[in-house]
Design a protein around this motif. Structure first.
Motif, PDB file in Angstrom:
ATOM      1  N   PRO A 166      15.178   4.987  11.794  1.00  0.00           N
ATOM      2  CA  PRO A 166      14.246   6.004  12.147  1.00  0.00           C
ATOM      3  C   PRO A 166      14.950   7.269  12.224  1.00  0.00           C
ATOM      4  CG  PRO A 166      14.713   4.595  14.158  1.00  0.00           C
ATOM      5  CD  PRO A 166      15.140   4.033  12.861  1.00  0.00           C
ATOM      6  N   PRO A 167      14.509   8.212  11.538  1.00  0.00           N
ATOM      7  CA  PRO A 167      15.210   9.613  11.511  1.00  0.00           C
ATOM      8  C   PRO A 167      15.776  10.094  12.623  1.00  0.00           C
ATOM      9  CG  PRO A 167      13.136   9.745   9.802  1.00  0.00           C
ATOM     10  CD  PRO A 167      13.178   8.333  10.753  1.00  0.00           C
ATOM     11  N   VAL A 168      14.853  10.062  13.682  1.00  0.00           N
ATOM     12  CA  VAL A 168      15.163  10.152  15.245  1.00  0.00           C
ATOM     13  C   VAL A 168      15.165   8.882  15.890  1.00  0.00           C
ATOM     14  CG1 VAL A 168      14.366  11.548  17.339  1.00  0.00           C
ATOM     15  CG2 VAL A 168      13.953  12.511  15.110  1.00  0.00           C
ATOM     16  N   THR A 169      16.185   8.733  16.658  1.00  0.00           N
ATOM     17  CA  THR A 169      16.603   7.556  17.585  1.00  0.00           C
ATOM     18  C   THR A 169      16.022   7.372  18.782  1.00  0.00           C
ATOM     19  OG1 THR A 169      18.472   8.425  18.236  1.00  0.00           O
ATOM     20  CG2 THR A 169      18.740   7.282  16.224  1.00  0.00           C
ATOM     21  N   MET A 170      15.673   8.684  19.345  1.00  0.00           N
ATOM     22  CA  MET A 170      15.210   8.726  20.791  1.00  0.00           C
ATOM     23  C   MET A 170      14.392   9.841  21.040  1.00  0.00           C
ATOM     24  SD  MET A 170      18.453   9.552  23.256  1.00  0.00           S
ATOM     25  CE  MET A 170      17.593  10.026  24.471  1.00  0.00           C
ATOM     26  N   GLY A 171      13.416   9.645  22.163  1.00  0.00           N
ATOM     27  CA  GLY A 171      12.734  10.615  22.661  1.00  0.00           C
ATOM     28  C   GLY A 171      12.769  10.563  24.248  1.00  0.00           C
ATOM     29  N   SER A 172      11.903  11.849  24.712  1.00  0.00           N
ATOM     30  CA  SER A 172      11.595  11.462  25.940  1.00  0.00           C
ATOM     31  C   SER A 172      10.272  12.076  26.584  1.00  0.00           C
ATOM     32  CB  SER A 172      12.748  12.210  26.974  1.00  0.00           C
ATOM     33  OG  SER A 172      12.745  13.786  26.564  1.00  0.00           O
ATOM     34  N   ARG A 173       9.851  11.623  27.741  1.00  0.00           N
ATOM     35  CA  ARG A 173       8.827  12.219  28.390  1.00  0.00           C
ATOM     36  C   ARG A 173       8.754  12.436  29.758  1.00  0.00           C
ATOM     37  NH1 ARG A 173       7.695  12.655  23.870  1.00  0.00           N
ATOM     38  NH2 ARG A 173       6.139  11.958  22.249  1.00  0.00           N
ATOM     39  N   LEU A 174       8.028  13.119  30.316  1.00  0.00           N
ATOM     40  CA  LEU A 174       7.901  13.495  31.723  1.00  0.00           C
ATOM     41  C   LEU A 174       6.776  12.634  32.344  1.00  0.00           C
ATOM     42  CD1 LEU A 174       8.739  17.317  32.145  1.00  0.00           C
ATOM     43  CD2 LEU A 174      10.273  15.249  32.810  1.00  0.00           C
ATOM     44  N   VAL A 175       6.992  12.074  33.502  1.00  0.00           N
ATOM     45  CA  VAL A 175       5.827  11.210  34.239  1.00  0.00           C
ATOM     46  C   VAL A 175       4.963  12.391  34.855  1.00  0.00           C
ATOM     47  CG1 VAL A 175       5.409   9.577  35.977  1.00  0.00           C
ATOM     48  CG2 VAL A 175       7.689   9.200  34.586  1.00  0.00           C
ATOM     49  N   SER A 176       3.676  12.131  34.665  1.00  0.00           N
ATOM     50  CA  SER A 176       2.856  13.005  35.051  1.00  0.00           C
ATOM     51  C   SER A 176       2.335  12.958  36.360  1.00  0.00           C
ATOM     52  CB  SER A 176       1.462  13.417  33.947  1.00  0.00           C
ATOM     53  OG  SER A 176       0.889  11.991  34.074  1.00  0.00           O
ATOM     54  N   GLU A 177       2.294  11.587  36.742  1.00  0.00           N
ATOM     55  CA  GLU A 177       1.566  11.284  38.380  1.00  0.00           C
ATOM     56  C   GLU A 177       2.574  10.054  38.704  1.00  0.00           C
ATOM     57  OE1 GLU A 177      -2.179   8.893  37.295  1.00  0.00           O
ATOM     58  OE2 GLU A 177      -2.502  10.858  37.123  1.00  0.00           O
ATOM     59  N   ASN A 178       2.722   9.919  39.871  1.00  0.00           N
ATOM     60  CA  ASN A 178       3.567   8.755  40.431  1.00  0.00           C
ATOM     61  C   ASN A 178       2.632   7.520  39.855  1.00  0.00           C
ATOM     62  OD1 ASN A 178       4.655  10.673  42.258  1.00  0.00           O
ATOM     63  ND2 ASN A 178       3.517  10.040  44.101  1.00  0.00           N
ATOM     64  N   THR A 179       3.838   6.690  39.366  1.00  0.00           N
ATOM     65  CA  THR A 179       3.298   5.371  38.808  1.00  0.00           C
ATOM     66  C   THR A 179       4.450   4.539  38.815  1.00  0.00           C
ATOM     67  OG1 THR A 179       2.451   4.450  36.886  1.00  0.00           O
ATOM     68  CG2 THR A 179       4.246   5.906  36.505  1.00  0.00           C
ATOM     69  N   GLU A 180       4.226   3.026  38.308  1.00  0.00           N
ATOM     70  CA  GLU A 180       5.159   2.116  38.353  1.00  0.00           C
ATOM     71  C   GLU A 180       5.585   1.489  36.940  1.00  0.00           C
ATOM     72  OE1 GLU A 180       5.152  -2.471  39.952  1.00  0.00           O
ATOM     73  OE2 GLU A 180       5.217  -0.909  41.644  1.00  0.00           O
ATOM     74  N   LEU A 181       6.715   1.197  36.678  1.00  0.00           N
ATOM     75  CA  LEU A 181       6.806   0.526  35.349  1.00  0.00           C
ATOM     76  C   LEU A 181       7.859  -0.468  35.386  1.00  0.00           C
ATOM     77  CD1 LEU A 181       6.489   0.734  32.250  1.00  0.00           C
ATOM     78  CD2 LEU A 181       8.193   2.430  32.080  1.00  0.00           C
ATOM     79  N   GLY A 182       7.595  -1.608  35.088  1.00  0.00           N
ATOM     80  CA  GLY A 182       8.537  -2.941  35.151  1.00  0.00           C
ATOM     81  C   GLY A 182       9.082  -2.951  36.462  1.00  0.00           C
ATOM     82  N   GLY A 183       8.400  -2.741  37.584  1.00  0.00           N
ATOM     83  CA  GLY A 183       8.924  -2.881  39.008  1.00  0.00           C
ATOM     84  C   GLY A 183       9.635  -1.667  39.494  1.00  0.00           C
ATOM     85  N   TYR A 184       9.694  -0.687  38.549  1.00  0.00           N
ATOM     86  CA  TYR A 184      10.456   0.503  39.226  1.00  0.00           C
ATOM     87  C   TYR A 184       9.390   1.671  39.483  1.00  0.00           C
ATOM     88  CZ  TYR A 184      14.681  -1.532  37.432  1.00  0.00           C
ATOM     89  OH  TYR A 184      15.658  -2.395  37.297  1.00  0.00           O
ATOM     90  N   ALA A 185       9.519   2.263  40.789  1.00  0.00           N
ATOM     91  CA  ALA A 185       8.546   3.296  41.077  1.00  0.00           C
ATOM     92  C   ALA A 185       9.195   4.725  40.312  1.00  0.00           C
ATOM     93  CB  ALA A 185       8.750   3.712  42.610  1.00  0.00           C
ATOM     94  N   LEU A 186       8.214   5.296  39.897  1.00  0.00           N
ATOM     95  CA  LEU A 186       8.531   6.544  38.836  1.00  0.00           C
ATOM     96  C   LEU A 186       7.661   7.698  39.537  1.00  0.00           C
ATOM     97  CD1 LEU A 186       8.492   5.203  35.272  1.00  0.00           C
ATOM     98  CD2 LEU A 186      10.394   5.463  36.692  1.00  0.00           C
TER      99      LEU A 186
END
Length: 345
Positions: free
Chosen positions: A200-220
């Motif tokens: 992939p020409p770009v290897t990584m990206g990022s996003r900001l969490v827009s509201e309190n949520t949980e992902l894979g057991g982690y509070a974000l």
């Protein structure tokens, strides 16, 4: 498309059978020239080397100063600021020339200069510099890397390279490709997709969490920045069988969703230049493959350089007559790129 074809013809006319080229370096300069022409509406070939070198220095220092942004003479931050100033001055010179000598061309810089928001305000000079810098930077290196990786993969997969030559030559018979006809070349499309899956020409990206949520057991909490990896997603064996192999034919039977295959990212933050980049990649490849066979020449190992872009350290390919001999150079490639993709030995 006409600009890409014209500039690519000029480049290929300067090459000859039997020559050894570092395709990575050549494509970097070529895609920068294309970006300059389309962004600024002027022949950018003479400026491309200088501004390209500045952009490369700038990109290489970003990860270092992001980790250690201390403003002392002994650390890289001072050099980074000096490079930022040089790049800023180079772009402002281009903007100033366009303001004082408008040529009536419908390029991106002209559109940005003339743009007005709802209250009639124009973009500030700093805004123009920022927009042009990101368009110029993102609009050439990723495309150059994609073309270089694709030609490397074809040099090590002779059957696919031979079949792709037959498809491209049969469609165009030596004439320049049109965007409409490119859409009717399934193997070219699959080769490009598979190349950008592996590299992939770009290897990584990022996003900001827009509201309190949980992902894979982690509070974000809202506002958390999440990094995600194009590379690891594209190499996930649960999504792609034989994920380390170059198999363009897999695209005849799979339709990954936008979060399983996203070389240009996805969602509302998807790269706005994706259609342009894909067109440029396919035009350059179609024109190159009609004139030359890319034979890998083992003058240097091929090692990956990973930051946000995903580039090879070099790409030494010898230009040969197309149509036969595709097995030459197969298995000669060395370097840590072999940790990413299964290649013949």
């Amino acid at each position: 498309a006409s600009v890409i074809v014209s500039l690519t013809e000029r480049l290929l006319d300067s090459w000859h059978i039997g020559e050894l080229h570092d395709i990575q370096r050549e494509m970097f300069h070529h895609t920068l020239t294309v970006a300059g022409q389309t962004l600024f509406g002027q022949d950018f070939a003479e400026q491309a080397a200088d501004i390209g070198a500045t952009i490369q220095e700038w990109l290489q220092l970003i990860p270092i100063v992001s980790i250690d942004p201390h403003d002392t003479e002994q650390l890289p931050y001072q050099r980074f600021l000096a490079i930022c100033k040089r790049l800023d001055e180079q772009i402002r010179t281009i903007i100033d020339a366009k303001r004082h000598a408008p040529d009536g061309s419908e390029d991106a810089l002209s559109a940005l200069i003339s743009a007005r928001d709802e209250d009639g305000s124009a973009l500030s000079e700093d805004d123009l510099v920022g927009h042009i810098n990101i368009l110029l930077t993102a609009g050439h290196e990723t495309t150059a890397n994609a073309i270089s990786w694709t030609l490397m993969l074809l040099s090590q997969h002779p059957q696919i390279a031979a079949e792709l030559y037959e498809e491209v030559h049969g469609a165009f018979q030596g004439s320049p490709p049109s965007p409409e006809k490119l859409k009717a070349l399934p193997l070219l499309d699959h080769v490009v997709k598979e190349s950008m899956r592996l590299f992939p020409p770009v290897t990584m990206g990022s996003r900001l969490v827009s509201e309190n949520t949980e992902l894979g057991g982690y509070a974000l909490p809202a506002g958390t920045e999440i990094a995600f990896s194009h590379f690891h997603t594209h190499h996930d064996p649960e999504i792609y069988g034989d994920a380390a192999r170059f198999i363009p034919g897999r695209w005849e039977n799979i339709t990954p969703d936008p979060y399983e295959y996203f070389p240009f990212s996805t969602g509302v933050k998807m790269c706005l230049g994706a259609p342009f980049a894909l067109m440029e990649i396919k035009i350059v490849l179609a024109m190159f493959l009609q004139r030359f066979r890319a034979e890998f020449t083992p003058v240097s190992p091929i090692n990956r350089h990973v930051w946000v872009p995903f580039r090879p350290n070099c790409m030494p390919l010898t230009l040969r007559e197309p149509g036969s001999g595709y097995h030459h150079g197969v298995g000669l490639l060395r370097g840590n790129v072999r940790e990413i993709v299964d290649l013949p030995s």
